[in-house]
Design a protein around this motif. Structure first.
Motif, PDB file in Angstrom:
ATOM      1  N   LEU A 174      10.092  15.805 -22.961  1.00 18.73           N
ATOM      2  CA  LEU A 174       9.431  15.345 -21.738  1.00 18.73           C
ATOM      3  C   LEU A 174      10.426  14.751 -20.735  1.00 18.73           C
ATOM      4  N   ASP A 175      11.663  14.565 -21.172  1.00 20.16           N
ATOM      5  CA  ASP A 175      12.750  14.236 -20.253  1.00 20.16           C
ATOM      6  C   ASP A 175      12.441  13.053 -19.331  1.00 20.16           C
ATOM      7  N   PRO A 176      12.161  11.869 -19.892  1.00 16.33           N
ATOM      8  CA  PRO A 176      11.783  10.726 -19.056  1.00 16.33           C
ATOM      9  C   PRO A 176      13.003  10.042 -18.437  1.00 16.33           C
ATOM     10  N   LEU A 177      12.747   9.135 -17.493  1.00 24.54           N
ATOM     11  CA  LEU A 177      13.826   8.318 -16.933  1.00 24.54           C
ATOM     12  C   LEU A 177      14.013   7.047 -17.753  1.00 24.54           C
ATOM     13  N   LEU A 178      12.893   6.615 -18.361  1.00 27.17           N
ATOM     14  CA  LEU A 178      12.939   5.399 -19.170  1.00 27.17           C
ATOM     15  C   LEU A 178      12.323   5.676 -20.542  1.00 27.17           C
ATOM     16  N   CYS A 198       4.052  10.648 -16.268  1.00 27.25           N
ATOM     17  CA  CYS A 198       4.500  11.669 -15.310  1.00 27.25           C
ATOM     18  C   CYS A 198       5.613  11.136 -14.419  1.00 27.25           C
ATOM     19  N   ALA A 199       5.528   9.837 -14.091  1.00 27.59           N
ATOM     20  CA  ALA A 199       6.561   9.240 -13.243  1.00 27.59           C
ATOM     21  C   ALA A 199       7.880   9.097 -13.993  1.00 27.59           C
ATOM     22  N   GLY A 200       7.809   9.138 -15.358  1.00 29.73           N
ATOM     23  CA  GLY A 200       9.064   9.106 -16.105  1.00 29.73           C
ATOM     24  C   GLY A 200       9.178   8.018 -17.157  1.00 29.73           C
ATOM     25  N   VAL A 201       8.043   7.432 -17.554  1.00 27.73           N
ATOM     26  CA  VAL A 201       8.084   6.432 -18.621  1.00 27.73           C
ATOM     27  C   VAL A 201       7.679   7.101 -19.930  1.00 27.73           C
ATOM     28  N   PHE A 202       8.433   6.860 -20.986  1.00 28.70           N
ATOM     29  CA  PHE A 202       8.063   7.411 -22.289  1.00 28.70           C
ATOM     30  C   PHE A 202       8.050   6.300 -23.326  1.00 28.70           C
ATOM     31  N   LEU A 203       6.949   6.210 -24.074  1.00 27.94           N
ATOM     32  CA  LEU A 203       6.862   5.241 -25.166  1.00 27.94           C
ATOM     33  C   LEU A 203       6.897   5.973 -26.501  1.00 27.94           C
ATOM     34  N   ALA A 204       7.884   5.658 -27.314  1.00 27.31           N
ATOM     35  CA  ALA A 204       7.895   6.155 -28.693  1.00 27.31           C
ATOM     36  C   ALA A 204       7.148   5.122 -29.527  1.00 27.31           C
ATOM     37  N   PHE A 205       6.031   5.549 -30.110  1.00 25.92           N
ATOM     38  CA  PHE A 205       5.135   4.602 -30.781  1.00 25.92           C
ATOM     39  C   PHE A 205       5.689   4.133 -32.122  1.00 25.92           C
ATOM     40  N   GLN A 206       5.325   2.911 -32.456  1.00 19.61           N
ATOM     41  CA  GLN A 206       5.677   2.385 -33.778  1.00 19.61           C
ATOM     42  C   GLN A 206       4.895   3.140 -34.857  1.00 19.61           C
ATOM     43  N   TYR A 207       3.618   3.373 -34.577  1.00 23.70           N
ATOM     44  CA  TYR A 207       2.768   4.119 -35.512  1.00 23.70           C
ATOM     45  C   TYR A 207       2.141   5.307 -34.795  1.00 23.70           C
ATOM     46  N   PRO A 208       2.839   6.421 -34.675  1.00 21.78           N
ATOM     47  CA  PRO A 208       2.275   7.584 -33.967  1.00 21.78           C
ATOM     48  C   PRO A 208       0.986   8.045 -34.657  1.00 21.78           C
TER      49      PRO A 208
END
Lengths: 384, 257
Positions: free
Chosen positions: B166-170, B81-91
């Motif tokens: 989700l428009d993250p900052l990171l 919610c604060a703006g961190v997004f992780l694109a997973f290696q294995y979703p």
């Protein structure tokens, strides 16, 4: 008011029987049951969800002509059960009731409502016979609902015959009061190249025993016996199956899954019996449980009894908590832990409802599931 | 002075008592794209998990500030919610939940956290369509269950789509290029490039230099055995490609050079 003829002393020591060891219904032996009671007819309408479809209504085991819509091939007779029910070793008492008989090719799903209601404990049967002749197809969606805060007792006996190339689909849903007892047996006989699919969904009841006895008496039978349950405080479900492969090249699946909250209990006993001649049988049984608390308990007893030598039989049971990896995935997308947990429970159970062919019936069951699910409103908010 | 988007200071992290990160320092300013390269088992994915808030990893020392706030104090969902997004290696595949359902829950949880009004069905679907088009995602995938039956390429593309939505900052991309053929790689890279802006930062974790031909980094860091052993500009990636990681391994913990 008259007292029913059921001999409830049979329940007193039932749990001493190995097949009932996890399901103690001795409390039933101390209840004086009646067989009819006053009820508000308004309530029937709330269960009439598919006005285009045949709808057969039984209240406390008695057919309600005024509220029903028959179809060619549906008939009401007095009587107990046919020969099939005598084939197994079920000890659930059987008795006379208005018996629904369904035959012929049915283009629409037939809805059956079995309602039990009254101010005093009521016991009734609610027998159904489904017979699909050669090449015919029948689909039935049956709801058993107990109303009131009363220990009502259902003992329905359902018999299914699928002749050569016939197809029968039967969904049985147990809903409503969490004080009622449901001791049901389903007896299925299949002939050559027939397909039978049953789905037993337990969302209500204090104690529900769902027995399935299936006899694959012809070659190339296909059978799916599925079940789903979501139970909470003081609820128990006991799914008890015996699938007999008596002829070759039969393909059977038992797939039961459920979620147990509070101190809920589930029992799954699945016996696959493969006769000597039933070569190339392919049978599989699976029971998956998610346990939400330390007090909930799941017991799985997969059993294989095989006398043929060229068969494929597998069984698997899993009991676990919610998948941490899935929780993390949802949380990294901003979904709070509580909501993520609700979403995953819903997902686990909904996978089972997704397979139902009748959309109206599926929608009703999803709604019932959501009203039982902690956080169900959150799921509703996601509908598009 | 601009506040760093991400400021990692001397992070040590372990899993089941084994120390995997042995003192990582990394600062990402808004608009920057940092690439972290390293051999298998060097701790790259652990770093991604620690930033995202995977509770299987114990952070034993150090700090992570995100826009000046202490990230380690936040749960994984709060970090998102604060703006961190992780694109997973294995979703992970989640049978039984439609992608639309899942994304509506995510979008509205984040909007709620940010004090924005939650989207209704209509506005949500418009947003989904817009973002799917922007990253070339086949919109039909959204009608399926979360990642269920997606090909490897579809999963990675769906991750980039989620990031756009989700428009993250990171954005932290954990080996988003692994298992992709060259065409799929270009599409994913194109999606990431579209999301680059002067406000958004990226940490792109990769094995191979190949992705960096398409997503050009401002900085490249080499990670070996839980430490960043060398940092440089994009030419470092080319150097790695030529010489391999062996060159750098001698500069690990036991080396006195």
């Amino acid at each position: 008011m008259m007292t029913t003829t059921i001999d409830n002393s049979v329940f007193e020591n039932l749990h001493k029987n190995e097949a009932w060891m996890y399901t103690n219904v001795s409390a039933l032996s101390k209840i004086d049951f009646e067989d009819c009671g006053e009820f508000d007819t308004q309530v029937i309408q709330t269960f009439d969800i598919a006005p285009e479809n045949p709808f057969l209504v039984f209240v406390n085991g008695t057919y309600q002509e005024a509220y029903s819509r028959c179809a060619p091939g549906t008939e009401i007779n007095a009587g107990a059960h046919g020969d099939i029910a005598s084939r197994g070793d079920s000890v659930i008492p059987r008795g006379e009731s208005d018996t629904l008989s369904i035959t012929g090719n049915q283009s629409k799903t037939i809805y059956v409502l079995q309602l039990i209601t009254g101010n005093a404990p009521i016991a009734c049967y609610g027998n159904v016979r489904i017979h699909a002749a050669n090449g015919e197809s029948i689909s039935v969606a049956q709801t058993h609902v107990a109303l009131d805060a009363c220990p009502h007792l259902f003992m329905p006996c359902t018999e299914v015959v699928a002749e050569k190339n016939a197809t029968v689909t039967l969904v049985n849903a147990i809903r409503g009061s969490k004080m009622a007892y449901h001791l049901g047996s389903l007896h299925v006989v299949q002939h050559e190249s027939s397909k039978v699919q049953t789905h037993t969904i337990t969302l209500g009841g204090k104690c529900s025993r769902n027995e399935v006895y299936a006899y694959l008496d012809g070659e190339h039978c296909e059978s799916n016996f599925d079940g789903m349950y979501m139970l909470g405080k003081d609820q128990l479900v006991d799914n008890h199956l015996r699938v007999e492969h008596n002829e070759a090249i039969g393909n059977s699946r038992e797939f039961y899954k459920g979620v147990l909250d509070e101190n809920a209990k589930s029992v799954f006993t699945g016996r696959i019996y493969v006769k000597e001649d039933a070569q190339q049988t392919d049978a599989k049984q699976t029971n998956q449980n998610i346990i939400l608390t330390d007090d909930a308990q799941a017991t799985a007893r997969p059993q294989l009894e095989i006398y043929a030598d060229d068969v494929k039989c597998t069984h698997g049971a899993t009991t676990g908590e919610i998948d941490d990896e899935a929780m993390l995935y949802l949380q990294t997308r901003g979904i709070p832990a509580d909501a993520a947990r609700t979403l995953l429970i819903y997902a686990f159970l909904n996978e089972s409802l997704d397979e139902l062919q009748d959309d109206s019936f599926q929608a009703v069951l999803v709604e019932e599931l959501l009203s039982n699910l902690p956080g169900g409103d959150f799921i509703r908010s996601l509908y598009l | 002075m601009t506040t760093p988007l991400l400021e990692i200071t001397n992070i040590h992290a372990s899993v089941e008592g084994n120390e995997i990160l042995k003192g990582i320092d990394l600062t990402v300013m808004p608009g920057e794209l940092h690439s972290i390269m390293g051999p298998n088992g060097s701790g790259k994915s652990t770093l991604a998990s620690v930033i995202a808030g995977h509770d299987a990893y114990d952070v034993t020392e150090g700090s992570i500030l995100f826009n000046g706030i202490d990230l380690l104090e936040l749960e994984a969902d709060q970090r998102a919610c604060a703006g961190v997004f992780l694109a997973f290696q294995y979703p992970i595949e989640i049978p039984g939940v439609s992608t639309k359902f899942f994304l509506k829950a995510a979008v509205n949880a984040i909007r709620k956290y940010r004090g924005q009004e939650e989207l209704d069905a209509m506005d949500f679907l418009d947003l989904v369509e817009e973002k799917a088009n922007s990253v070339n995602l086949n919109i039909d995938l959204i009608d399926r269950n979360v990642n269920e039956g997606f090909s490897g390429g579809e999963k990675k593309r769906a991750e980039v789509f989620q990031m756009a939505l989700l428009d993250p900052l990171l954005g932290v991309l954990d080996e988003t290029d692994s298992g992709l053929d060259i065409d799929a790689l270009k599409i994913v890279a194109d999606g990431v490039n579209k999301l680059r802006s002067d406000k958004r930062g990226f940490v792109v974790i990769t094995h191979y230099q190949r992705l960096l031909d398409f997503v050009v980094p401002d900085y490249v860091h080499v990670m070996i055995d839980g430490r960043i052993v060398k940092s440089g500009d994009k030419t470092l990636a080319l150097e790695l490609e030529e010489k391999g990681y062996k060159e750098f391994e001698t500069c690990g913990s036991s080396c006195a050079c």
